[in-house]
Scaffold this motif. Structure first.
Motif, mmCIF file in Angstrom:
data_model
loop_
_atom_site.group_PDB
_atom_site.id
_atom_site.type_symbol
_atom_site.label_atom_id
_atom_site.label_comp_id
_atom_site.label_asym_id
_atom_site.label_seq_id
_atom_site.Cartn_x
_atom_site.Cartn_y
_atom_site.Cartn_z
ATOM 1 N N VAL A 284 0.666 -1.097 0.064
ATOM 2 C CA VAL A 284 0.074 0.014 -0.080
ATOM 3 C C VAL A 284 0.899 1.274 -0.102
ATOM 4 C CG1 VAL A 284 -1.982 1.583 1.318
ATOM 5 C CG2 VAL A 284 -1.978 -1.278 1.032
ATOM 6 N N PRO A 285 0.504 2.264 -0.902
ATOM 7 C CA PRO A 285 1.405 3.572 -0.888
ATOM 8 C C PRO A 285 1.575 3.943 0.465
ATOM 9 C CG PRO A 285 -0.216 3.439 -2.663
ATOM 10 C CD PRO A 285 -0.518 2.400 -1.911
ATOM 11 N N THR A 286 2.621 4.492 0.804
ATOM 12 C CA THR A 286 2.946 4.943 2.145
ATOM 13 C C THR A 286 3.902 6.398 1.984
ATOM 14 O OG1 THR A 286 4.841 3.793 2.641
ATOM 15 C CG2 THR A 286 2.910 2.767 3.487
ATOM 16 N N ALA A 287 3.911 7.005 3.108
ATOM 17 C CA ALA A 287 4.893 8.487 2.953
ATOM 18 C C ALA A 287 5.719 8.479 4.127
ATOM 19 C CB ALA A 287 4.156 9.609 2.737
ATOM 20 N N ASP A 288 6.677 8.870 4.044
ATOM 21 C CA ASP A 288 7.908 8.782 5.402
ATOM 22 C C ASP A 288 7.433 10.179 6.305
ATOM 23 O OD1 ASP A 288 9.489 7.102 4.356
ATOM 24 O OD2 ASP A 288 10.695 8.663 3.414
#
Length: 292
Positions: A284-288
């Motif tokens: 699933v797309p994630t972000a820092d």
């Protein structure tokens, strides 16, 4: 003296002739509403000429959706692209469900996004909004404008549109290439040079039937309860052309023919169930860090 009078009379006659009225603008076609094309795994290949990659694996003559073995011998593919398609097919034959934008909950580029069953069009003078029923995917098309001199890559690219008579023409460039970059379920790749032109047009059922027949010969027809297979009114057909000099030997085209059906808009969110999907966790797309 007589010559002078004649000149004055001629000028008066010329001034009295009204200027030709400007031709009325062609009416904008009404493409709005919900359209259905519940077929898998792909679009409708053309009967002749360069066209989309199709499935080498067949079941009762049509594409076997359980084995996605793209035709790596399709002459539109450059050798490197053909090898990528071939490797994806080998994985599928071995029973491996390889990751794609669809099963990994990532944005789907054009034309991969045509695998969605439903399309809802919202028409405004300055913008066309295109909604797809899976994963809340939205495309926005700026009308009667040009691409910027420097396009910033984005998931659905920069899309500009205009009408040519009864046809909506959409030109898209600058689609971002993510970790699962592919144009179809066979893993056909693309590069930053990808350029897609779509031509949407309302057609009578008699004309739509040719596309629907090509669809039925190639794809597995699903979507019970969504599309009305007995619908005989106007259909919406998109003929799209793909260019990418990094992947393809030539521009190629295919169609998707949409009909009417259910007016209920489904809500499908892949990312809300991210675990143990097709035997593995989702990427699933994630972000820092938050982007707000």
């Amino acid at each position: 003296m007589r010559r002078q009078i004649f000149r004055i009379a001629a000028c008066a006659v010329a001034m009295a002739v009204p200027a030709a009225a400007a031709a009325p603008a062609a009416p904008v076609p009404d493409l709005a509403g919900i359209w259905w094309h519940p077929s898998l795994p792909g679009p409708e290949p053309l009967a002749s000429g360069p066209t989309t990659v199709t499935n080498r694996s067949r079941n009762k003559g049509i594409s076997d959706y359980s084995q996605l073995v793209g035709d790596y011998g399709n002459p539109i593919l450059k050798p490197g692209a053909a090898e990528i398609v071939k490797k994806h097919g080998e994985l599928s034959l071995a029973g491996v469900v390889y990751p794609s934008p669809a099963n990994q909950c990532w944005p789907e580029p054009v034309p991969f996004i045509y695998k969605n069953f439903a399309l809802q069009l919202l028409q405004e003078p300055s913008q066309i909004t295109m909604l797809y029923e899976q994963d809340h995917e939205v495309r926005r098309v700026r009308m009667n404008q040009s691409h910027p001199a420097k396009v910033i890559p984005s998931w659905y690219g920069d899309s500009v549109g205009h009408y040519e008579g009864d046809t909506l023409v959409i030109d898209t460039v600058g689609q971002k290439s993510g970790p699962f970059a592919m144009l179809d379920l066979y893993g056909t790749p693309y590069t930053s040079a990808l350029h897609v032109v779509e031509r949407y047009r309302l057609i009578d059922y008699e004309d739509a039937k040719e596309g629907l027949d090509r669809d039925a010969k190639e794809n597995f027809l699903v979507g019970v309860g969504t599309i009305d297979r007995n619908y005989r009114g106007k259909h919406l057909q998109v003929r799209y052309t793909v260019e990418d000099e990094g992947v393809f030997t030539t521009p190629w085209s295919a169609t998707v023919t949409y009909g009417r059906g259910s007016t209920e808009w489904p809500e499908i969110a892949c990312a809300e169930n991210p675990h143990v999907y097709y035997g593995k966790d989702e990427a699933v797309p994630t972000a820092d860090k938050p982007d707000f």
